[in-house]
Design an enzyme around this catalytic site. Structure first.
Site, short mmCIF file in Angstrom:
data_model
loop_
_atom_site.label_atom_id
_atom_site.label_comp_id
_atom_site.label_asym_id
_atom_site.label_seq_id
_atom_site.Cartn_x
_atom_site.Cartn_y
_atom_site.Cartn_z
CD GLU A 117 58.45 44.89 35.48
OE1 GLU A 117 58.70 44.26 36.54
OE2 GLU A 117 57.49 45.66 35.38
CG ASP A 155 59.17 46.33 40.10
OD1 ASP A 155 60.38 46.34 40.37
OD2 ASP A 155 58.63 47.13 39.30
CG ASP A 161 54.39 45.55 41.36
OD1 ASP A 161 54.73 44.56 40.66
OD2 ASP A 161 54.55 46.72 40.99
CG ASP A 217 52.01 45.09 36.29
OD1 ASP A 217 50.91 44.52 36.10
OD2 ASP A 217 52.49 45.98 35.56
#
Ligand code: 0RA
Length: 646
Positions: free
Chosen positions: A438, A511, A513, A515
């Site tokens: 990303e 990641d 997380d 998101d």
């Protein structure tokens, strides 16, 4: 020794060693090899594998026998119990396995059924008994692969029981008492010598039991997990009609379910269908309750009937006579087609493709005439559906143009590959991996970290398009998606060709997380909807970057969960420092390589579709138009979410 006395099975040799006389006992030996020993030697041949699938197959095999009783009209309820010790019991109220003496073997029929492979012939029962493939191999296979098994039968006015160890009778059949009831109860413990992993999954069993309840209307199937204290019961008076409603749960539908049941000679064809406002097709096909994942002649017959019927309707009732294609008629269609046939031939890699050639014509003509009648009798519904199909045809035309554009575009770019792709040097797809990351900063770290020889990096800009809400031509006008498709080399949809895949490992690296999880889900939706083969063939992975670094002096530990962090801190000592990784970009290239990309040390999750139906519903809830089911899902599952990072 008396001449008439049969020779003993063993001949004493010099010393005390016991050996068989090889000439004398050949027939007996062959029989033993043809018996359960063969099953224990090559379990895969009988249940497909000794992994999770094979393990669950044991339960299906027993339940299939109970279902046969239901099909024959003698059984209304089946209970499956998962016990705390790992064994499983299946109880039914069918006729019960016969207990009378078998004249040829001079043993109770129960013993023959439990110990002989394909105890057919006299015991052949149920006109539509499953056959071929891994199905209907017989209850004796379950017995052979169980370290212990107990069967209890109520019939002929009594209650009888018999025990087995690895398929061998332990004592004879016992009569426990009188009973006026009927039924069979089988408890088995899978053999640890055969199955490396013996834990049954409530969810997997539930899914198959639900499916069986849909396919055999009116039969009640109850399943209880005694360890986790959960229990469900399935019973559908609507049969596959209810199945289609279930497939369309949380979707906007255009009409009531259209249901057809027809028979020609020994072949019974049942079909239920309903269009929703989505763009994907969801057709499940079954033959004698077996999910024919690979399709076959019945599915081709159904699809042909569909296209022909709608084209005939359009020609008769509309001015515009442009023909629609099969693809158009399938857009947004949920359907179940279920056949009962006499001698199914199952082909294909997983023996789930129906091969009987005559079935295509039978299904096509039975469903074709029923569907024509349905359209004539329901003009309002017919109009709605045909308009939707017409729209699909127009969109298909637009998509074709868009696709031509992407083809041209990709040729224009250097070497036909997207400029953002940092390709690897190897040209052997088997060796090659592509990391989809990303954003450019994570892309930069990954490029420094990778082994250029076999690892390619493709940075995508933020969140890709939510394909659940768009038709093919819109999907193809999205730059990030086109880049992804071009890099992989396979094309998509009808033109998808796995042989052209440039990397055998496609790794989604986001990641750790919320998101990142959202991006991963969007990417998964794309792969599920447009490249499902890639998932089915095991090419898709999700990278697992660590969440924390626990450190003291030169001692470093990368850990991936909260639980591991606590363990690591206890191990290292109390003055350990903990660093939480917020994103991939925060790790230096060395760290990123070691923890997430190095094949010898990294962790990756292989994506598989354990249950396509569940996956489909999940994506619909999480990604579809309707807000309420999503809100409910998030509310129901909020407690399971840990590590919310905002
Ligand atoms: C052989 C013959 C018959 C029934 C069964 C086996 C049978 C097997 C299982 C396994 C689980 N439940 C079962 N129920 C029945 C036919 C019996 C008859 O003709 O009465």
């Amino acid at each position: 020794m008396d001449e008439k006395t049969p020779q003993p099975a063993e001949v004493k040799q010099v010393g005390s060693e016991v050996k068989k006389d090889p000439n004398r006992y050949e027939a007996e030996d062959i029989q033993v090899l043809g018996g359960l020993e063969a099953v224990r030697k090559r379990p895969g041949m009988y249940i497909g594998s000794t992994g999770s699938r094979g393990l669950h197959h044991l339960v299906y095999e027993v339940v299939d026998n109970s279902i046969d009783e239901a099909l024959a009209g003698f059984c209304t309820k089946i209970s499956v119990l998962m016990h705390v010790n790992g064994s499983v019991t299946v109880i039914d109220n069918g006729r019960g396995i016969p207990v009378s003496m078998h004249p040829q073997f001079n043993k109770p029929a129960l013993e023959i059924v439990m110990t002989k492979l394909h105890a057919g012939g006299k015991f052949e029962k149920g006109a539509y008994k499953v056959s071929g493939g891994l199905h209907g191999v017989g209850i004796s296979v379950v017995n052979a692969l169980s370290e212990s098994l107990r069967v209890t039968v109520k019939r002929d006015g009594g209650k009888f029981a018999m025990d087995f160890i690895r398929g061998e009778p332990k004592g004879g059949m016992q009569k426990l008492g009188e009973s006026n009831e009927k039924g069979t109860e089988i408890t088995f413990m899978p053999d640890a010598q055969i199955f490396p992993e013996r834990e049954f999954s409530f969810e997997i069993l539930c899914n198959r039991m639900r499916e069986l309840a849909f396919l055999n209307k009116g039969v009640e199937i109850e399943i209880t997990d005694e360890k986790n204290k959960q229990s469900t019961s399935f019973k559908y008076e609507g049969g596959i009609k209810s199945f289609v409603q279930y497939l369309n749960t949380n979707k906007v539908v255009f009409h009531e379910v259209c249901y057809v049941e027809k028979q020609k000679d020994d072949t019974i064809v049942e079909m239920a269908m309903q269009y929703n406002d989505g763009y994907t097709e969801n057709i499940l096909s079954f033959v004698n309750s077996i999910n024919t994942i690979e399709g076959g002649t019945h599915l081709s017959g159904f699809k042909a009937a569909l296209t022909r019927c709608f084209n005939a309707y359009i020609e008769k009732n509309m001015k515009d006579t442009e023909k629609i294609s099969n693809e158009d008629a399938l857009e947004g269609l949920s359907a179940v087609i279920s056949l009962k046939i006499h001698n199914p031939q199952f082909e294909g890699q997983t023996k789930t493709k129906l091969g009987n050639a005559e079935i295509k014509g039978i299904v096509e003509s039975l469903i074709g005439s029923a569907l024509s009648t349905y359209l004539e009798e329901n003009p309002k519904v017919a109009k709605l559906i045909v308009e939707k199909i017409k729209l699909a045809a127009m969109a298909r035309e637009a998509a074709r143009k868009a696709r031509e554009l992407t083809r041209r575009k990709s040729v224009l770019e250097s070497g036909g590959l997207p400029g953002k792709l940092a390709d690897c040097s190897s040209r052997d797809p088997k060796q090659c991996e592509i990391f989809i990351v990303e954003g450019d900063s994570a892309g930069g770290s990954a490029k420094q970290a990778r082994k250029r020889e076999f690892q390619a990096i493709l940075p995508l800009k933020g969140k890709i398009l939510n394909v659940e809400k768009s038709r093919l031509h819109k999907v193809l006008s999205n730059q990030e998606i086109v880049t992804l498709i071009t890099a992989l080399g396979t094309s998509i949809g009808d033109e998808f060709d796995l042989a052209k895949l440039r990397y055998h490992k496609v790794v989604l690296m986001c990641d750790a997380d919320v998101d990142g999880q959202h991006i991963t889900t969007l990417e998964l939706t794309f792969f599920y909807r447009y490249m499902v083969e890639l998932i089915n063939k095991g090419h898709l992975y999700i990278a697992q970057p660590p969440l924390f670094l626990v450190k003291k002096g030169s001692k470093k530990m990368y850990v991936y969960t909260e639980e591991e962090k606590n363990k690591a801190m206890a191990e290292i000592g109390k003055d350990a420092t903990v660093q939480r990784f917020k994103g991939l970009g925060e790790m230096n290239p060395d760290e990123l390589w070691q923890t997430t990309m190095d094949p010898t040390t990294r962790r990756m999750k292989k994506v598989n579709i354990e249950d396509a139906i569940q996956a489909d519903q999940m994506f619909t809830i999480l990604m579809g138009d309707q807000v309420e089911p999503r809100r409910k899902f998030i509310k129901d599952h909020a407690a399971e979410v840990v590590n919310i990072d905002v």
